[in-house]
Design a protein around this motif. Structure first.
Motif, short mmCIF file in Angstrom:
data_model
loop_
_atom_site.label_atom_id
_atom_site.label_comp_id
_atom_site.label_asym_id
_atom_site.label_seq_id
_atom_site.Cartn_x
_atom_site.Cartn_y
_atom_site.Cartn_z
N GLY A 36 -19.79 -36.35 22.09
CA GLY A 36 -18.44 -35.99 22.50
C GLY A 36 -18.41 -35.49 23.93
N SER A 37 -17.52 -34.54 24.20
CA SER A 37 -17.37 -33.99 25.54
C SER A 37 -18.47 -32.99 25.83
CB SER A 37 -16.01 -33.31 25.66
OG SER A 37 -14.96 -34.23 25.37
N VAL A 38 -18.58 -32.62 27.10
CA VAL A 38 -19.55 -31.61 27.51
C VAL A 38 -19.18 -30.26 26.92
CG1 VAL A 38 -20.52 -30.39 29.50
CG2 VAL A 38 -20.11 -32.85 29.62
N VAL A 39 -17.88 -29.99 26.85
CA VAL A 39 -17.37 -28.72 26.32
C VAL A 39 -16.52 -29.02 25.10
CG1 VAL A 39 -16.00 -26.67 26.84
CG2 VAL A 39 -17.37 -27.73 28.65
N MET A 40 -16.82 -28.33 23.98
CA MET A 40 -16.10 -28.61 22.74
C MET A 40 -15.84 -27.33 21.95
SD MET A 40 -17.60 -32.16 21.16
CE MET A 40 -19.29 -31.63 21.05
N GLY A 41 -14.74 -27.35 21.21
CA GLY A 41 -14.44 -26.27 20.29
C GLY A 41 -14.93 -26.60 18.89
N ASN A 42 -14.83 -25.62 17.99
CA ASN A 42 -15.31 -25.83 16.63
C ASN A 42 -14.59 -26.99 15.94
OD1 ASN A 42 -17.21 -23.77 16.64
ND2 ASN A 42 -15.72 -22.22 16.02
N GLN A 43 -13.32 -27.16 16.23
CA GLN A 43 -12.57 -28.25 15.61
C GLN A 43 -13.09 -29.61 16.08
OE1 GLN A 43 -8.35 -27.72 15.69
NE2 GLN A 43 -7.90 -29.83 15.09
N ASP A 44 -13.41 -29.71 17.37
CA ASP A 44 -13.96 -30.96 17.90
C ASP A 44 -15.30 -31.28 17.23
OD1 ASP A 44 -11.88 -31.11 19.86
OD2 ASP A 44 -12.97 -29.63 21.06
N ILE A 45 -16.15 -30.26 17.10
CA ILE A 45 -17.47 -30.45 16.51
C ILE A 45 -17.33 -30.83 15.04
CG2 ILE A 45 -19.66 -29.31 15.96
CD1 ILE A 45 -19.14 -27.52 18.44
N ALA A 46 -16.41 -30.20 14.34
CA ALA A 46 -16.19 -30.51 12.93
C ALA A 46 -15.75 -31.96 12.76
CB ALA A 46 -15.15 -29.56 12.34
N ARG A 47 -14.90 -32.44 13.68
CA ARG A 47 -14.43 -33.83 13.61
C ARG A 47 -15.57 -34.81 13.81
NH1 ARG A 47 -13.44 -36.80 17.77
NH2 ARG A 47 -13.21 -34.98 19.13
N ILE A 48 -16.46 -34.52 14.75
CA ILE A 48 -17.56 -35.43 15.06
C ILE A 48 -18.62 -35.42 13.97
CG2 ILE A 48 -19.50 -35.81 16.64
CD1 ILE A 48 -17.66 -34.89 18.91
N THR A 49 -18.95 -34.24 13.47
CA THR A 49 -20.04 -34.12 12.49
C THR A 49 -19.60 -34.35 11.06
OG1 THR A 49 -19.71 -31.73 12.25
CG2 THR A 49 -21.26 -32.46 13.96
N GLY A 50 -18.31 -34.13 10.77
CA GLY A 50 -17.84 -34.20 9.39
C GLY A 50 -18.12 -32.94 8.60
N LEU A 51 -18.64 -31.91 9.27
CA LEU A 51 -18.92 -30.64 8.58
C LEU A 51 -17.63 -29.82 8.47
CD1 LEU A 51 -22.21 -29.63 10.44
CD2 LEU A 51 -22.02 -30.53 8.11
N PRO A 52 -17.52 -28.98 7.43
CA PRO A 52 -16.35 -28.10 7.32
C PRO A 52 -16.28 -27.14 8.51
CG PRO A 52 -17.59 -28.16 5.27
CD PRO A 52 -18.43 -28.84 6.29
N LYS A 53 -15.07 -26.83 8.95
CA LYS A 53 -14.93 -25.98 10.13
C LYS A 53 -15.56 -24.60 9.94
CE LYS A 53 -11.63 -24.34 13.56
NZ LYS A 53 -10.20 -24.24 13.96
N PRO A 54 -15.45 -23.95 8.77
CA PRO A 54 -16.13 -22.66 8.60
C PRO A 54 -17.64 -22.76 8.79
CG PRO A 54 -14.48 -22.96 6.90
CD PRO A 54 -14.60 -24.27 7.61
N THR A 55 -18.22 -23.86 8.31
CA THR A 55 -19.65 -24.08 8.50
C THR A 55 -19.98 -24.24 9.98
OG1 THR A 55 -19.87 -25.19 6.35
CG2 THR A 55 -21.59 -25.63 7.98
N VAL A 56 -19.16 -25.01 10.68
CA VAL A 56 -19.36 -25.20 12.12
C VAL A 56 -19.26 -23.87 12.85
CG1 VAL A 56 -18.39 -26.24 14.21
CG2 VAL A 56 -18.60 -27.59 12.11
N SER A 57 -18.31 -23.04 12.47
CA SER A 57 -18.14 -21.74 13.12
C SER A 57 -19.39 -20.87 12.97
CB SER A 57 -16.93 -21.00 12.53
OG SER A 57 -15.74 -21.72 12.77
#
Length: 264
Positions: A36-57
């Protein structure tokens, strides 16, 4: 992107008791920054990985504490930190084949006026661990760490062609899942590449990855059983298809055999 993060020949069996799921998820979070991008938020990471947002956090918080991510309060987003750079540098700097092969790659690049690289596979990509090009050349500039797709590049096709058949089948299934609309044509081109490798010992990408780039790839079999790929290429206005087919690919195959004889 999610498909690539989930795909590897070494995927752990569902009931593998030695497999640490939390560690796997943490590494998937780090890998997301290469997709993805160089800079990402938890929501971006969750979208790319498919992991739940609480797990990503939880993962991003832990990775930040460990120095693998840094957090921008202004942007409210994460980026890779120096801990990841240290690991990557340690891998590349201690890669014996890279150290021994570099003088040969430099000479090949000067003599052919092409960009010459050493690549390894990461899931559905090939990654440059070394790249050499004449300083005065207008040839391709591919930095260490840059990724190439498996299916359409000379490096990726050469890697697939040299794999064990069962491992290759696993990767082809993953490539098919990512390219359902173009799979028939893509599969046919891959089969031609595999036949080319069996007959000639190299694979070509003549405008398949980039319509303006002609390239050749040759597998490099290391003594520890691992597989890497040498590749050379240049813009098509500098290097014709005929020169790649009839000259450069054969020279690259000889270079690969010379490097293998170094005992790497």
């Amino acid at each position: 992107m999610k498909d690539e993060l989930e795909t590897t020949v070494k995927d752990a069996p569902a009931k593998d008791r030695k497999f640490v799921e939390a560690l796997s998820r943490g590494l998937d979070v780090l890998r997301a920054f290469s997709q993805g991008s160089v800079v990402m938020g938890n929501q971006d990471i969750a979208r790319i990985t498919g992991l739940p947002k609480p797990t990503v956090s939880r993962m991003t918080y832990t990775l930040t504490k460990l120095g693998y991510l840094s957090y921008s309060t202004q942007l409210e987003k994460y980026q890779l930190d120096s801990g990841v750079l240290a690991l990557g540098y340690a891998y590349v700097s201690n890669l014996r084949v890279r150290q021994l092969a570099k003088p040969y790659l430099d000479e090949f690049a000067r003599n052919t006026n092409t960009s010459v690289g050493l690549t390894c596979r990461d899931r559905l990509s090939m990654i440059y661990v070394e790249n050499c090009r004449p300083s005065e050349s207008t040839s391709l500039r591919m930095d260490v760490g840059e990724r190439l797709p498996l299916a359409t590049t000379a490096a990726g096709r050469a890697y697939l062609a040299a794999m064990k058949e069962d491992e290759r089948s696993h990767l082809l299934d993953a490539i098919k899942a990512r390219n359902p609309d173009t799979w028939t044509e893509l599969y046919a081109s891959l089969q031609r590449s595999f036949a080319e490798y069996q007959d000639q010992g190299f694979c070509l990408s003549l405008g398949d990855w980039d319509r303006n780039v002609n390239a050749a790839g040759v597998p490099l079999h290391l003594q520890d059983g691992s597989l890497m790929v040498l590749t050379c290429g240049a813009p098509s206005y500098l290097v014709s298809e005929e020169r790649v087919k009839n000259q450069l690919a054969h020279q690259l195959a000889m270079l690969a055999r010379d490097i293998e004889r170094l005992g790497v």
